[in-house]
Write a protein that holds these residues in place. Structure first.
Motif, PDB file in Angstrom:
ATOM      1  N   LEU A 280       0.783  -1.235   0.000  1.00  0.00           N
ATOM      2  CA  LEU A 280       0.000   0.000   0.000  1.00  0.00           C
ATOM      3  C   LEU A 280       0.818   1.291   0.000  1.00  0.00           C
ATOM      4  O   LEU A 280       0.495   2.226  -0.750  1.00  0.00           O
ATOM      5  N   PRO A 281       1.865   1.423   0.819  1.00  0.00           N
ATOM      6  CA  PRO A 281       2.575   2.710   0.837  1.00  0.00           C
ATOM      7  C   PRO A 281       3.075   3.154  -0.532  1.00  0.00           C
ATOM      8  O   PRO A 281       2.939   4.341  -0.888  1.00  0.00           O
ATOM      9  N   GLU A 282       3.628   2.257  -1.319  1.00  0.00           N
ATOM     10  CA  GLU A 282       4.123   2.647  -2.647  1.00  0.00           C
ATOM     11  C   GLU A 282       2.983   3.061  -3.570  1.00  0.00           C
ATOM     12  O   GLU A 282       3.160   3.944  -4.414  1.00  0.00           O
ATOM     13  N   ARG A 283       1.835   2.437  -3.420  1.00  0.00           N
ATOM     14  CA  ARG A 283       0.687   2.807  -4.256  1.00  0.00           C
ATOM     15  C   ARG A 283       0.142   4.182  -3.871  1.00  0.00           C
ATOM     16  O   ARG A 283      -0.292   4.968  -4.716  1.00  0.00           O
ATOM     17  N   VAL A 284       0.156   4.462  -2.590  1.00  0.00           N
ATOM     18  CA  VAL A 284      -0.441   5.688  -2.074  1.00  0.00           C
ATOM     19  C   VAL A 284       0.495   6.892  -2.237  1.00  0.00           C
ATOM     20  O   VAL A 284       0.027   8.032  -2.354  1.00  0.00           O
ATOM     21  N   LEU A 285       1.804   6.650  -2.251  1.00  0.00           N
ATOM     22  CA  LEU A 285       2.781   7.742  -2.267  1.00  0.00           C
ATOM     23  C   LEU A 285       2.548   8.771  -3.380  1.00  0.00           C
ATOM     24  O   LEU A 285       2.619   9.977  -3.116  1.00  0.00           O
TER      25      LEU A 285
ATOM     26  N   CYS B  80      -5.746   4.712  -7.149  1.00  0.00           N
ATOM     27  CA  CYS B  80      -4.666   5.646  -6.820  1.00  0.00           C
ATOM     28  C   CYS B  80      -4.200   6.403  -8.063  1.00  0.00           C
ATOM     29  O   CYS B  80      -3.935   7.611  -8.000  1.00  0.00           O
ATOM     30  N   ALA B  81      -4.119   5.708  -9.189  1.00  0.00           N
ATOM     31  CA  ALA B  81      -3.685   6.351 -10.435  1.00  0.00           C
ATOM     32  C   ALA B  81      -4.672   7.434 -10.857  1.00  0.00           C
ATOM     33  O   ALA B  81      -4.274   8.540 -11.258  1.00  0.00           O
ATOM     34  N   ASP B  82      -5.958   7.132 -10.783  1.00  0.00           N
ATOM     35  CA  ASP B  82      -6.974   8.120 -11.154  1.00  0.00           C
ATOM     36  C   ASP B  82      -6.987   9.302 -10.184  1.00  0.00           C
ATOM     37  O   ASP B  82      -7.180  10.450 -10.594  1.00  0.00           O
TER      38      ASP B  82
ATOM     39  N   LEU C  31      -9.735   5.250  -1.966  1.00  0.00           N
ATOM     40  CA  LEU C  31      -8.802   4.713  -2.954  1.00  0.00           C
ATOM     41  C   LEU C  31      -8.927   3.191  -2.975  1.00  0.00           C
ATOM     42  O   LEU C  31      -8.507   2.511  -2.042  1.00  0.00           O
ATOM     43  N   SER C  32      -9.508   2.673  -4.034  1.00  0.00           N
ATOM     44  CA  SER C  32      -9.833   1.243  -4.088  1.00  0.00           C
ATOM     45  C   SER C  32      -8.599   0.353  -3.973  1.00  0.00           C
ATOM     46  O   SER C  32      -8.655  -0.704  -3.340  1.00  0.00           O
ATOM     47  N   ASP C  33      -7.491   0.772  -4.591  1.00  0.00           N
ATOM     48  CA  ASP C  33      -6.261  -0.021  -4.487  1.00  0.00           C
ATOM     49  C   ASP C  33      -5.276   0.607  -3.506  1.00  0.00           C
ATOM     50  O   ASP C  33      -4.124   0.182  -3.415  1.00  0.00           O
ATOM     51  N   GLY C  34      -5.743   1.602  -2.749  1.00  0.00           N
ATOM     52  CA  GLY C  34      -4.953   2.188  -1.683  1.00  0.00           C
ATOM     53  C   GLY C  34      -5.389   1.673  -0.329  1.00  0.00           C
ATOM     54  O   GLY C  34      -4.930   2.147   0.707  1.00  0.00           O
ATOM     55  N   CYS C  35      -6.290   0.696  -0.336  1.00  0.00           N
ATOM     56  CA  CYS C  35      -6.774   0.020   0.867  1.00  0.00           C
ATOM     57  C   CYS C  35      -6.575  -1.485   0.683  1.00  0.00           C
ATOM     58  O   CYS C  35      -6.444  -1.967  -0.441  1.00  0.00           O
ATOM     59  N   ALA C  36      -6.582  -2.206   1.764  1.00  0.00           N
ATOM     60  CA  ALA C  36      -6.465  -3.661   1.681  1.00  0.00           C
ATOM     61  C   ALA C  36      -7.031  -4.295   2.943  1.00  0.00           C
ATOM     62  O   ALA C  36      -7.133  -3.648   3.990  1.00  0.00           O
TER      63      ALA C  36
END
Length: 204
Positions: free
Chosen positions: A42-47, A194-196, A166-171
């Motif tokens: 998650l951290p790398e996706r959210v950064l 996260c990208a959007d 954030l759908s891919d910023g959560c798990a």
């Protein structure tokens, strides 16, 4: 929600519980063999979202799960949590300790709020600091989707904060649980990747 009306200077990235004790191999969960590849990613996706929002004058807010120490440092642990996570012990999620801190990759946070339950609004100063900072929109990420994230988003909703999850910023600890929770949250929040979200912030 009209994205065109969002003021990024009044927007906060709300990072729920991305702490060393949850994510780092040397943390409480890592030592207990409770690691999750979805969570540690998650951290790398959210950064990129965090960096984009910082550049636009927005806020980064870290909510940090806390086990309050009592006598001799033994933490107060709710019975349901003790049953789920019997490995939690003295020093875990202790205020000021390394394990309690936001992971290095996402630091620094502009605001930090200790939390003792799923919702970051429950018995905390979160609502107070958000209002003092003039924040009216929250982009929410973190763990777990069906626990801290869902509870916090719903509590934000009833307090009239605009929210984006954030759908891919959560798990969560299973993909099925995560997907179900994201589906449920669409009834009270906008959901985007996260990208959007990064593209939205950069283009706003």
């Amino acid at each position: 929600m009209d994205l065109a009306q969002i003021d990024l200077s009044r927007t906060g990235l709300l990072i729920v519980d991305l702490q060393n004790d949850f994510l780092d191999p040397k943390g409480a969960y890592g030592r207990a063999g409770q690691a999750s590849t979805d969570i540690t990613a998650l951290p790398e996706r959210v950064l990129p979202v965090a960096n984009a929002l910082r550049a636009k004058g927005g806020w980064v807010i870290s909510t940090q799960f806390t086990l309050v120490p009592g006598k001799a440092g033994a933490p107060f642990i709710s019975p349901h949590l003790k049953e789920l996570r019997p490995f939690l012990s003295k020093g875990d999620f202790c205020p000021g300790a390394w394990g309690h801190q936001l992971v290095d990759l996402l630091q620094p946070a502009d605001l930090t709020v200790e939390k003792v339950a799923y919702s970051a609004f429950f018995m905390t100063r979160l609502e107070w600091v958000l209002k003092k900072a003039g924040i009216d929109t929250l982009i929410v990420c973190g763990i777990v989707t069906n626990g801290g994230v869902a509870s916090t988003v719903r509590d934000a909703h009833v307090r009239d904060f605009q929210t984006i999850v954030l759908s891919d910023g959560c798990a969560a600890f299973s993909k099925e649980t995560h997907d179900r929770a994201i589906g449920d949250l669409r009834t009270v929040s906008k959901v985007m990747s996260c990208a959007d979200a990064t593209a939205f912030v950069n283009g706003a």
